[in-house]
Design a protein around this motif. Sequence first.
Motif, mmCIF file in Angstrom:
data_model
loop_
_atom_site.group_PDB
_atom_site.id
_atom_site.type_symbol
_atom_site.label_atom_id
_atom_site.label_comp_id
_atom_site.label_asym_id
_atom_site.label_seq_id
_atom_site.Cartn_x
_atom_site.Cartn_y
_atom_site.Cartn_z
ATOM 1 N N PRO A 58 0.841 -1.206 0.000
ATOM 2 C CA PRO A 58 0.000 0.000 0.000
ATOM 3 C C PRO A 58 0.873 1.253 0.000
ATOM 4 O O PRO A 58 1.868 1.334 0.713
ATOM 5 N N PHE A 59 0.488 2.216 -0.806
ATOM 6 C CA PHE A 59 1.306 3.426 -0.943
ATOM 7 C C PHE A 59 0.448 4.671 -0.766
ATOM 8 O O PHE A 59 0.578 5.395 0.206
ATOM 9 N N LEU A 60 -0.435 4.908 -1.715
ATOM 10 C CA LEU A 60 -1.386 6.005 -1.638
ATOM 11 C C LEU A 60 -2.785 5.418 -1.708
ATOM 12 O O LEU A 60 -2.958 4.233 -1.997
ATOM 13 N N ALA A 61 -3.777 6.242 -1.453
ATOM 14 C CA ALA A 61 -5.153 5.748 -1.403
ATOM 15 C C ALA A 61 -5.509 5.028 -2.701
ATOM 16 O O ALA A 61 -5.627 5.645 -3.758
ATOM 17 N N GLY A 62 -5.653 3.717 -2.620
ATOM 18 C CA GLY A 62 -6.049 2.934 -3.779
ATOM 19 C C GLY A 62 -4.944 2.657 -4.765
ATOM 20 O O GLY A 62 -5.180 2.042 -5.805
ATOM 21 N N SER A 63 -3.708 3.090 -4.485
ATOM 22 C CA SER A 63 -2.606 2.891 -5.423
ATOM 23 C C SER A 63 -1.465 2.189 -4.709
ATOM 24 O O SER A 63 -1.076 2.555 -3.605
ATOM 25 N N GLU A 64 -0.916 1.179 -5.351
ATOM 26 C CA GLU A 64 0.139 0.389 -4.743
ATOM 27 C C GLU A 64 1.516 0.941 -5.091
ATOM 28 O O GLU A 64 1.708 1.612 -6.107
ATOM 29 N N PHE A 65 2.467 0.628 -4.210
ATOM 30 C CA PHE A 65 3.876 0.814 -4.536
ATOM 31 C C PHE A 65 4.321 -0.508 -5.149
ATOM 32 O O PHE A 65 4.628 -1.467 -4.446
ATOM 33 N N LEU A 114 16.969 2.100 -10.117
ATOM 34 C CA LEU A 114 16.503 0.722 -10.000
ATOM 35 C C LEU A 114 15.004 0.668 -9.736
ATOM 36 O O LEU A 114 14.307 -0.226 -10.237
ATOM 37 N N VAL A 115 14.479 1.618 -8.968
ATOM 38 C CA VAL A 115 13.024 1.690 -8.767
ATOM 39 C C VAL A 115 12.340 2.030 -10.081
ATOM 40 O O VAL A 115 11.294 1.455 -10.425
ATOM 41 N N THR A 116 12.917 2.958 -10.835
ATOM 42 C CA THR A 116 12.340 3.333 -12.127
ATOM 43 C C THR A 116 12.263 2.130 -13.069
ATOM 44 O O THR A 116 11.268 1.919 -13.758
ATOM 45 N N VAL A 117 13.320 1.326 -13.101
ATOM 46 C CA VAL A 117 13.361 0.170 -13.996
ATOM 47 C C VAL A 117 12.299 -0.860 -13.623
ATOM 48 O O VAL A 117 11.709 -1.507 -14.502
ATOM 49 N N THR A 118 12.034 -1.024 -12.322
ATOM 50 C CA THR A 118 11.135 -2.092 -11.879
ATOM 51 C C THR A 118 9.736 -1.600 -11.528
ATOM 52 O O THR A 118 8.879 -2.405 -11.161
ATOM 53 N N ALA A 119 9.455 -0.300 -11.649
ATOM 54 C CA ALA A 119 8.149 0.249 -11.262
ATOM 55 C C ALA A 119 7.036 -0.327 -12.134
ATOM 56 O O ALA A 119 7.192 -0.480 -13.349
ATOM 57 N N THR A 121 3.607 0.852 -11.388
ATOM 58 C CA THR A 121 2.497 1.803 -11.316
ATOM 59 C C THR A 121 3.024 3.221 -11.528
ATOM 60 O O THR A 121 4.208 3.507 -11.292
ATOM 61 N N LEU A 122 2.134 4.099 -11.942
ATOM 62 C CA LEU A 122 2.526 5.489 -12.156
ATOM 63 C C LEU A 122 2.960 6.161 -10.866
ATOM 64 O O LEU A 122 3.873 6.995 -10.867
ATOM 65 N N SER A 123 2.304 5.826 -9.745
ATOM 66 C CA SER A 123 2.674 6.454 -8.479
ATOM 67 C C SER A 123 4.089 6.050 -8.070
ATOM 68 O O SER A 123 4.869 6.883 -7.587
ATOM 69 N N THR A 124 4.456 4.789 -8.269
ATOM 70 C CA THR A 124 5.817 4.343 -7.977
ATOM 71 C C THR A 124 6.815 5.026 -8.901
ATOM 72 O O THR A 124 7.889 5.478 -8.472
ATOM 73 N N LEU A 125 6.470 5.113 -10.171
ATOM 74 C CA LEU A 125 7.346 5.758 -11.144
ATOM 75 C C LEU A 125 7.552 7.223 -10.794
ATOM 76 O O LEU A 125 8.679 7.737 -10.856
ATOM 77 N N LEU A 126 6.499 7.919 -10.405
ATOM 78 C CA LEU A 126 6.621 9.326 -10.029
ATOM 79 C C LEU A 126 7.551 9.493 -8.838
ATOM 80 O O LEU A 126 8.375 10.421 -8.791
ATOM 81 N N PHE A 127 7.417 8.616 -7.855
ATOM 82 C CA PHE A 127 8.274 8.677 -6.674
ATOM 83 C C PHE A 127 9.742 8.562 -7.075
ATOM 84 O O PHE A 127 10.591 9.368 -6.678
ATOM 85 N N ALA A 128 10.056 7.544 -7.882
ATOM 86 C CA ALA A 128 11.440 7.330 -8.300
ATOM 87 C C ALA A 128 11.925 8.449 -9.217
ATOM 88 O O ALA A 128 13.083 8.887 -9.134
ATOM 89 N N TRP A 129 11.059 8.913 -10.092
ATOM 90 C CA TRP A 129 11.395 9.977 -11.046
ATOM 91 C C TRP A 129 11.812 11.245 -10.301
ATOM 92 O O TRP A 129 12.755 11.934 -10.697
ATOM 93 N N GLU A 130 11.092 11.574 -9.213
ATOM 94 C CA GLU A 130 11.398 12.763 -8.426
ATOM 95 C C GLU A 130 12.748 12.632 -7.731
ATOM 96 O O GLU A 130 13.563 13.563 -7.732
ATOM 97 N N VAL A 131 12.988 11.484 -7.104
ATOM 98 C CA VAL A 131 14.264 11.274 -6.411
ATOM 99 C C VAL A 131 15.418 11.300 -7.412
ATOM 100 O O VAL A 131 16.480 11.884 -7.154
#
Length: 641
Positions: A58-65, A114-119, A121-131
């Motif tokens: 669980p990451f954000l409301a209704g969206s998984e990491f 590495l998170v970007t490569v394995t993401a 969901t969009l929410s996971t990708l956004l997290f890695a993209w920002e970092v």
Amino acid sequence: MSWLLILLIGLPAAAGTALAVAGTKVDRFAAVFAVVVSALVLGTASAAAALRPALAAPFLAGSEFGLSVDALSALLLPAVAGVAFLVLLYAAASGIGTPARFHGLMLIFIASVLVTVTATTLSTLLFAWEVMGAASYALIGFHWKESRRVSSGLTAFVATRTADLGLYLAAGAAMATGAWSGDAMSLAGLDSLPGPWRDVAAAGILVAAVGKAAQLPFSFWLSRAMDGPSAVSALLHSAAMVAMGGYLLLRVQPLLAATGWAADTAAWAGAATAVVLGFIAIGQQDLKQLLAASTAAQLGFVVMAAGVGDAAGGAAHLMAHAATKSALFLAAGAWLAALGTKKLADLRGAGRRWPLLGGAFTVAVLSLAGIPPLALWATKDNILTAAREHSFPLYIAGLAGAVLAAAYAAKAVALIWKPVLPETASGYDAEEAGGRTVTPWQLVPIGVLAAGAAVSGGLVLGTTGDIVRGVLGSRAQSSLPELVVSGVLAVAVLVPVWVLGGKLPPLPGALAWLHMERAAHIVLVRPVLAAARSLARFDDAVLSRGVEHAAGEVLQGAGSLNRADGALDRGTDAAAAATSRLAGRSAITEQTIDGAVSGLARSARRAGAAARRPQTGQLHHYYVQAAAVIVVAAVLLIVVR
């Protein structure tokens, strides 16, 4: 097997954070520690590529990491981790000021890639993209005492951040389909979004990916990024940050194909960049600038592959380019450290002086040129075959980009084997004090990467190529005549340019990258600043005066109330006297009340001072605060759940 992904991401993230926080106290062993960690990450990435683990939390409301290793990411993970390990080994051998901060930032950056490569969901990708964007800003401007380097980091950051807004647009389109749900935010499910929202998502992702991959019109930031340390250039602009733009388009290729127009746009954007940046590369007099322009041009082939549906060719080209370009950037950095210059004319004879380094550099350059049987010859031709099947004009444009690649590659290598002239040494130490040495531990990673540049083309040839195309669902396969034609063209261009010593007529404006940064200022930066100044004047002239006028009216009303209150005061004097006598006998004395009020005032002042301290206006301070908030939120999320 989800623990494997946790280890893959958590190890470099935790180690990098520890080094960055500890600072100079751990400088003595920071480089060795980072190399050991990167070696463990390489082993973990190889295991993950073989075992294909997945993780969802669980990451954000209704969206998984969501993280997962599929066929595409299984190819890229070991390549990214391998290049990262070799670059950190080179950096440890070269030595760099404040090594704990440098290696800490590099490990954090690696974790985000590495998170970007394995993401998944969009929410996971956004997290890695920002970092990834924040870490790249810190690394490009690593030498923060030099204003030019900090400005370059800021230019790269703002340019890519502007394009990154497309990812938020795509996330908004996914949310607009009904609710923020795991299915709607899944990268694999974007092609099934309702028609209009699917187009919006495709447009947003295309802009974000093109910006990160330094494609037109965002290419100029890559030129400024060359002010970062050479090890940073070797990682960020070979296997990591720039490559992630092309990788994202390969990942969402079904979305591009579902819209139709997005696939064609990506294909032609890649072809245009390969040609235009090829001309820009030919006009460069600085080795790192030439390599930067060629990076954008070569990523153009990956973007083209995504547009024509050749995921196998695009992934293989990404891997071959990562080995090729990281070897070239590290070699350029070794010569810069040894001779104090990266100007092509001043590197004359550098290959003769250090023949092992010159040999590795030459192998990588020949791969970049597309000379058979080296890697980029095969991978590039596989993409051109797919382009020909898609559109013959697109194929011609791609072939032109391949011919230009042979020309700028020849220019890069032409002088290093020429005899040194008497005046050559006058250009040494022009950019920094050179040490006149290249250590064996600098040569080892460059040699390994050059070997990768020689053999990784096998990913699209023979039985291995058939397997890769099968698992990635690609059909394009170069025929022997096509391979021969492209190889002959590359040799026909490279040999005369090499013989001429790299003397080519420059394209007007090529040294300034066709003034793309200036155009961005005229089209975007200046209008935004003008609008901000206009709003500031409006605020001063209208809003502030309105507030002041309203405050005056309030004060006038308060004066009337005070006059009315005077009459009441005279009537209450007696009551006040009685009250004061009662207060005098009360346990709560005047001194106690004054102390409480003063204490409250002091507390308010301290709170205000504490609240002002983080508001420095410094971008990196805000990122640290945001990171702290994210960590606290993650801990609370774990505890609550």
